[in-house]
Design a protein around this motif. Structure first.
Motif, PDB file in Angstrom:
ATOM      1  N   ALA A 246      26.300  66.963 -13.130  1.00 19.71           N
ATOM      2  CA  ALA A 246      27.073  67.868 -13.988  1.00 19.71           C
ATOM      3  C   ALA A 246      26.514  67.876 -15.407  1.00 19.71           C
ATOM      4  N   ASN A 247      26.117  66.699 -15.902  1.00 22.61           N
ATOM      5  CA  ASN A 247      25.547  66.627 -17.250  1.00 22.61           C
ATOM      6  C   ASN A 247      24.201  67.334 -17.332  1.00 22.61           C
ATOM      7  N   THR A 248      23.418  67.265 -16.252  1.00 21.29           N
ATOM      8  CA  THR A 248      22.117  67.949 -16.221  1.00 21.29           C
ATOM      9  C   THR A 248      22.307  69.457 -16.286  1.00 21.29           C
ATOM     10  N   ASP A 252      22.153  71.984 -22.045  1.00 19.60           N
ATOM     11  CA  ASP A 252      21.913  72.781 -23.237  1.00 19.60           C
ATOM     12  C   ASP A 252      22.968  72.539 -24.314  1.00 19.60           C
ATOM     13  N   VAL A 253      23.936  71.698 -23.998  1.00 18.70           N
ATOM     14  CA  VAL A 253      24.985  71.375 -24.971  1.00 18.70           C
ATOM     15  C   VAL A 253      24.377  70.605 -26.131  1.00 18.70           C
ATOM     16  N   LYS A 254      24.668  71.024 -27.344  1.00 15.75           N
ATOM     17  CA  LYS A 254      24.110  70.391 -28.525  1.00 15.75           C
ATOM     18  C   LYS A 254      25.203  69.730 -29.349  1.00 15.75           C
ATOM     19  N   SER A 255      24.791  68.774 -30.139  1.00 13.36           N
ATOM     20  CA  SER A 255      25.723  68.080 -31.017  1.00 13.36           C
ATOM     21  C   SER A 255      26.300  69.042 -32.041  1.00 13.36           C
ATOM     22  N   ALA A 256      27.552  68.772 -32.432  1.00 14.68           N
ATOM     23  CA  ALA A 256      28.251  69.678 -33.345  1.00 14.68           C
ATOM     24  C   ALA A 256      27.829  69.445 -34.783  1.00 14.68           C
ATOM     25  N   LYS A 257      26.722  70.010 -35.176  1.00 15.72           N
ATOM     26  CA  LYS A 257      26.274  69.997 -36.566  1.00 15.72           C
ATOM     27  C   LYS A 257      26.637  71.376 -37.130  1.00 15.72           C
ATOM     28  N   LEU A 258      27.657  71.409 -37.949  1.00 20.42           N
ATOM     29  CA  LEU A 258      28.185  72.699 -38.369  1.00 20.42           C
ATOM     30  C   LEU A 258      27.763  73.018 -39.801  1.00 20.42           C
ATOM     31  N   ALA A 259      28.679  73.540 -40.576  1.00 20.84           N
ATOM     32  CA  ALA A 259      28.361  73.971 -41.933  1.00 20.84           C
ATOM     33  C   ALA A 259      27.687  72.862 -42.720  1.00 20.84           C
ATOM     34  N   LYS A 260      26.585  73.195 -43.360  1.00 26.62           N
ATOM     35  CA  LYS A 260      25.826  72.269 -44.207  1.00 26.62           C
ATOM     36  C   LYS A 260      25.371  71.033 -43.432  1.00 26.62           C
ATOM     37  N   MET A 345      38.146  48.992 -23.654  1.00 27.26           N
ATOM     38  CA  MET A 345      38.230  50.115 -22.726  1.00 27.26           C
ATOM     39  C   MET A 345      37.642  51.350 -23.390  1.00 27.26           C
ATOM     40  N   PRO A 346      36.708  52.045 -22.741  1.00 24.13           N
ATOM     41  CA  PRO A 346      36.101  53.231 -23.357  1.00 24.13           C
ATOM     42  C   PRO A 346      37.142  54.306 -23.642  1.00 24.13           C
ATOM     43  N   SER A 347      36.997  54.935 -24.803  1.00 29.60           N
ATOM     44  CA  SER A 347      37.980  55.931 -25.222  1.00 29.60           C
ATOM     45  C   SER A 347      37.331  56.914 -26.187  1.00 29.60           C
ATOM     46  N   LEU A 348      38.092  57.914 -26.604  1.00 32.47           N
ATOM     47  CA  LEU A 348      37.604  58.837 -27.624  1.00 32.47           C
ATOM     48  C   LEU A 348      37.264  58.100 -28.912  1.00 32.47           C
ATOM     49  N   ALA A 349      38.034  57.067 -29.228  1.00 35.84           N
ATOM     50  CA  ALA A 349      37.783  56.313 -30.458  1.00 35.84           C
ATOM     51  C   ALA A 349      36.418  55.640 -30.422  1.00 35.84           C
ATOM     52  N   SER A 350      36.095  54.985 -29.319  1.00 36.39           N
ATOM     53  CA  SER A 350      34.797  54.313 -29.227  1.00 36.39           C
ATOM     54  C   SER A 350      33.664  55.332 -29.115  1.00 36.39           C
ATOM     55  N   TYR A 351      33.931  56.478 -28.472  1.00 35.14           N
ATOM     56  CA  TYR A 351      32.910  57.523 -28.363  1.00 35.14           C
ATOM     57  C   TYR A 351      32.544  58.069 -29.745  1.00 35.14           C
ATOM     58  N   PHE A 352      33.552  58.433 -30.527  1.00 36.45           N
ATOM     59  CA  PHE A 352      33.269  58.986 -31.850  1.00 36.45           C
ATOM     60  C   PHE A 352      32.645  57.939 -32.764  1.00 36.45           C
ATOM     61  N   ALA A 353      33.031  56.675 -32.588  1.00 28.65           N
ATOM     62  CA  ALA A 353      32.395  55.610 -33.375  1.00 28.65           C
ATOM     63  C   ALA A 353      30.892  55.576 -33.100  1.00 28.65           C
ATOM     64  N   ASP A 354      30.496  55.805 -31.854  1.00 24.33           N
ATOM     65  CA  ASP A 354      29.074  55.844 -31.501  1.00 24.33           C
ATOM     66  C   ASP A 354      28.349  57.034 -32.136  1.00 24.33           C
ATOM     67  N   GLN A 355      29.107  58.062 -32.487  1.00 22.67           N
ATOM     68  CA  GLN A 355      28.511  59.252 -33.096  1.00 22.67           C
ATOM     69  C   GLN A 355      28.468  59.162 -34.623  1.00 22.67           C
ATOM     70  N   GLY A 356      28.785  57.993 -35.169  1.00 26.51           N
ATOM     71  CA  GLY A 356      28.740  57.809 -36.615  1.00 26.51           C
ATOM     72  C   GLY A 356      30.046  58.092 -37.326  1.00 26.51           C
ATOM     73  N   TYR A 357      31.121  58.271 -36.557  1.00 25.94           N
ATOM     74  CA  TYR A 357      32.430  58.546 -37.135  1.00 25.94           C
ATOM     75  C   TYR A 357      33.159  57.241 -37.495  1.00 25.94           C
ATOM     76  N   LEU A 562      30.006  68.939 -27.950  1.00 31.54           N
ATOM     77  CA  LEU A 562      29.526  67.563 -27.934  1.00 31.54           C
ATOM     78  C   LEU A 562      29.270  67.126 -26.495  1.00 31.54           C
ATOM     79  N   GLU A 563      28.213  66.360 -26.301  1.00 25.77           N
ATOM     80  CA  GLU A 563      27.909  65.859 -24.964  1.00 25.77           C
ATOM     81  C   GLU A 563      28.985  64.871 -24.542  1.00 25.77           C
ATOM     82  N   LYS A 564      29.492  65.050 -23.354  1.00 25.90           N
ATOM     83  CA  LYS A 564      30.595  64.216 -22.880  1.00 25.90           C
ATOM     84  C   LYS A 564      30.072  62.945 -22.213  1.00 25.90           C
ATOM     85  N   PRO A 565      30.694  61.786 -22.510  1.00 22.15           N
ATOM     86  CA  PRO A 565      30.343  60.561 -21.788  1.00 22.15           C
ATOM     87  C   PRO A 565      30.870  60.631 -20.359  1.00 22.15           C
ATOM     88  N   ALA A 566      30.472  59.668 -19.540  1.00 17.92           N
ATOM     89  CA  ALA A 566      30.683  59.732 -18.091  1.00 17.92           C
ATOM     90  C   ALA A 566      32.110  60.053 -17.673  1.00 17.92           C
TER      91      ALA A 566
END
Length: 666
Positions: A246-248, A252-260, A345-357, A562-566
């Motif tokens: 499904a991820n393959t 073409d999904v790209k990271s959300a780099k928006l304004a500026k 436990m994997p969650s949205l919080a740990s996912y966004f932390a991996d993205q620099g949030y 944003l690319e979704k984790p498993a």
């Protein structure tokens, strides 16, 4: 001849003594359980009339409660060998259960569960938060009952029971308690014959209907999560292959780099008991109480979420949204925050932390509530701002206001350099609503409602309006901000508007107060929560007819490109086939309602369940095949450091101030 007469003169006395002892013991062993059930139900219900009405109207249930109480007494007697001591211990245990259950219902609308015994000390410290005459009277009543039973030690005839008999009694008692706790086939037949109706989705009603001892015992099985028959390393490997495919396809999904070139702040607002009261049939209001929500429903991506809860259990909705897991695969009445989240436990919080949030939780109530202090750490948050860390907060009604929560969200975003993922939980409009706590309510309801129902609805609606306005406050701030920001706003569950669904029934929203008789459409209505989104950057408008809370995270990641984790990738795949998933309701992509999953989705649901079990209880095979770092990520080493430092500084300042005061002032 004289020698022969002595035994004849003694036999009547001995027989009479044994008869009296037997009667006394029988009265005690039967009478005490009966009085115990009467007492704990009185403590739970609050008045003698309701207690007697339940007993006379539910005699089989009453007898089952007596039988369980007798089993507890018998088990304790087998251990201590004294009926009076065993009786006082059973009175203590049952009395504490009744008092704790009473206090929990007062605080959070939930009774005492078996898994509450395993809570941390701070989470069990309910007594300090409930004061008043009613609580004190209950404590005194239980203490007096314990002393009275203990004093019977000098009244009850002493009878020596052989050890083997005591062991037999103990084993019988243990089996009886085990059989009803696990619900063996024999126990199941007895429960069915007695007409027991276990209402796992509304535990307060479950306890009221079945009695404290029986409802508590039946919940024991809800502490146990059985391994699915389909779970194995091979099944997880197959799930991993499906996820990778499904991820393959979505490569073409790209990271959300928006304004500026900035990543957007992602702010979830889960508003306590938020719902749209204008959806009630046969009821109208003097003005629109939710102008912001209704505007966003026309202008932005919006729809409805299918909540696993009604009237309470906020943390279960958090659990679904943050982890992507479903309550449908967990025992009815269970509380994952209190029972299962004891390791990272994997969650949205740990996912966004991996993205620099910076991942932060914000809740306008004490951190011990639902064990969030420790759970948020395990979910990968960097920090958790509970009410203890709010500075001079504004309150409205009983709790910190929604407007104050909005101001805290704005403050945290404005002072943080990194983009933020914030999961916000409000508290202002928590029930009950029978007290007009906002004073003169701005919105008047018109319809075929009793005076009590009208008052409840108007009080609730005033609080819902305040939630709507707090959302507008956030929009007003971020619409002029140079930081791209997305807000996701929704409620956790429908409000409990009176006992026995009073307002919903009087308004004609449901046909009956008996939830077991609801149609599938009524179940859907009583679990559907408005969802709206807003952003200060361009996002295509989407209509979301209905989506389970467990699929919301994946949907938001898709909206942000944003690319979704498993695990969230699997959520997205299942949501295409089964957008709505509850344990008693399935909604297909066409909006059709089902009691069970359609055959076309059965295999994917099984895959989803296997992955959930693997992540929560299993061997974590999935991490060997996909997203290893994310799935095995530990807690953040500096969790809550910012508030820990603040607490330490505050304590030092207070200590320094005390040192400068005269001894009398300290």
């Amino acid at each position: 001849m004289h020698l022969n007469l002595k035994p004849r003169r003694r036999r009547p006395k001995l027989s009479s003594s044994r008869l009296g002892a037997s009667i006394s013991l029988l009265v005690f062993t039967i009478g005490l359980p009966i009085l115990s059930v009467l007492g704990i139900e009185f403590l739970e219900r609050g008045n003698f009339h309701d207690t007697m009405q339940w007993i006379t109207g539910n005699q089989p249930l009453f007898l089952l409660n007596v039988g369980l109480t007798f089993s507890l007494l018998a088990f304790l007697y087998a251990i201590v060998g004294s009926l009076a001591i065993a009786g006082s211990l059973s009175t203590l245990i049952l009395g504490l259960m009744a008092i704790i259950s009473y206090m929990k219902v007062k605080m959070i609308g939930e009774p005492f569960f078996p898994w509450d015994i395993l809570l941390n000390k701070e989470s069990m410290d309910i007594a300090s938060l409930v004061t008043g005459k009613a609580a004190l009277i209950r404590i005194i009543a239980v203490a007096v009952a314990i002393i009275a039973v203990l004093l019977l030690r000098w009244v009850i005839p002493k009878v020596r029971v052989p050890m083997i008999a005591r062991v037999g009694v103990g084993l019988f008692a243990v089996y009886a308690l085990y059989a009803f706790g696990i619900k063996t086939p024999l126990a199941g037949k007895i429960l069915d014959h007695a007409g027991v109706n276990e209402i796992v989705w509304d535990q307060q009603e479950n306890y009221v209907n079945n009695g404290l001892a029986l409802a508590f015992t039946l919940n024991v099985k809800n502490s146990i999560v059985k391994k699915p028959d389909t779970y194995s390393e091979q099944s997880i490997a197959a799930a991993a292959a499906s996820i990778q495919e499904a991820n393959t396809q979505g490569a073409d999904v790209k990271s959300a780099k928006l304004a500026k070139g900035k990543q957007p702040n992602v702010i979830f607002i889960m508003s306590e008991a938020f719902w749209d009261p204008t959806l009630l049939t046969n009821v109208s209001f003097s003005a629109d109480p939710l102008p912001t929500i209704h505007r966003l429903q026309k202008e932005s991506s919006s729809g409805y979420l299918l909540s696993p809860q009604f009237g309470g259990g906020t943390s279960n909705v958090e659990f679904e949204v943050l982890t992507g897991n479903s309550m449908s695969f967990l025992p009815g009445g269970s509380i994952p925050y209190q029972q299962y989240v004891s390791k990272p436990m994997p969650s949205l919080a740990s996912y966004f932390a991996d993205q620099g949030y910076k991942s932060m939780g914000i809740h306008s109530y004490e951190g011990w509530f639902w064990d969030r202090n420790t759970v948020y750490k395990e979910l990968g948050f960097e920090s958790f701002k509970s009410s203890e860390h709010f500075v001079n907060p504004e309150t409205k009604g009983y709790f910190i206001s929604d407007a104050e929560v909005a101001r805290n969200v704005i403050d945290e975003v404005d002072k943080t350099d990194n983009p933020m993922f914030i999961y916000t939980v409000t508290m202002q409009n928590h029930g009950p609503y029978d007290d007009p706590r906002y004073g003169e309510n701005q919105f008047k309801a018109t319809g075929n409602l009793s005076a009590q129902a009208k008052s409840i609805l108007e009080t609730y609606t005033q609080g819902a309006h305040d939630a709507d306005q707090s959302l507008q406050m956030l929009i007003d701030h971020f619409k002029d901000s140079d930081e791209p920001t997305m807000i996701v706003f929704y409620g956790d569950h429908l409000p409990m508007l009176g006992l026995d669904y009073q307002v919903y029934k009087e308004a004609g929203f449901i046909s009956t107060s008996d939830a077991n008789k609801w149609s599938l459409d009524e179940i859907k209505k009583m679990h559907s929560i408005p969802l709206v989104t807003w952003s200060n950057f361009d996002m295509p408008k989407q209509d979301i007819p209905l989506l389970s809370d467990s699929f919301l995270g994946a949907h938001v990641l898709d909206m942000l490109h944003l690319e979704k984790p498993a695990n969230f990738a699997l959520d997205a795949e299942l949501a295409q086939q089964v957008p709505g998933l509850l344990n008693n309701l399935i909604v297909d992509p066409n909006g059709q309602l089902h009691k069970a999953a359609p055959e076309t989705a059965a295999s994917l649901i099984t895959e989803y369940r296997n992955v959930q079990y693997d992540l929560m209880f299993g061997k974590q095979y999935l991490a060997d095949y996909v997203d290893h770092d994310y799935l095995t990520k530990g807690t953040q080493a500096d969790y809550n450091a910012e508030f820990g430092d603040a607490q330490a500084a505050s304590a030092k300042s207070e200590a320094d101030g005390n040192d400068e005061k005269p001894a009398s002032a300290q």
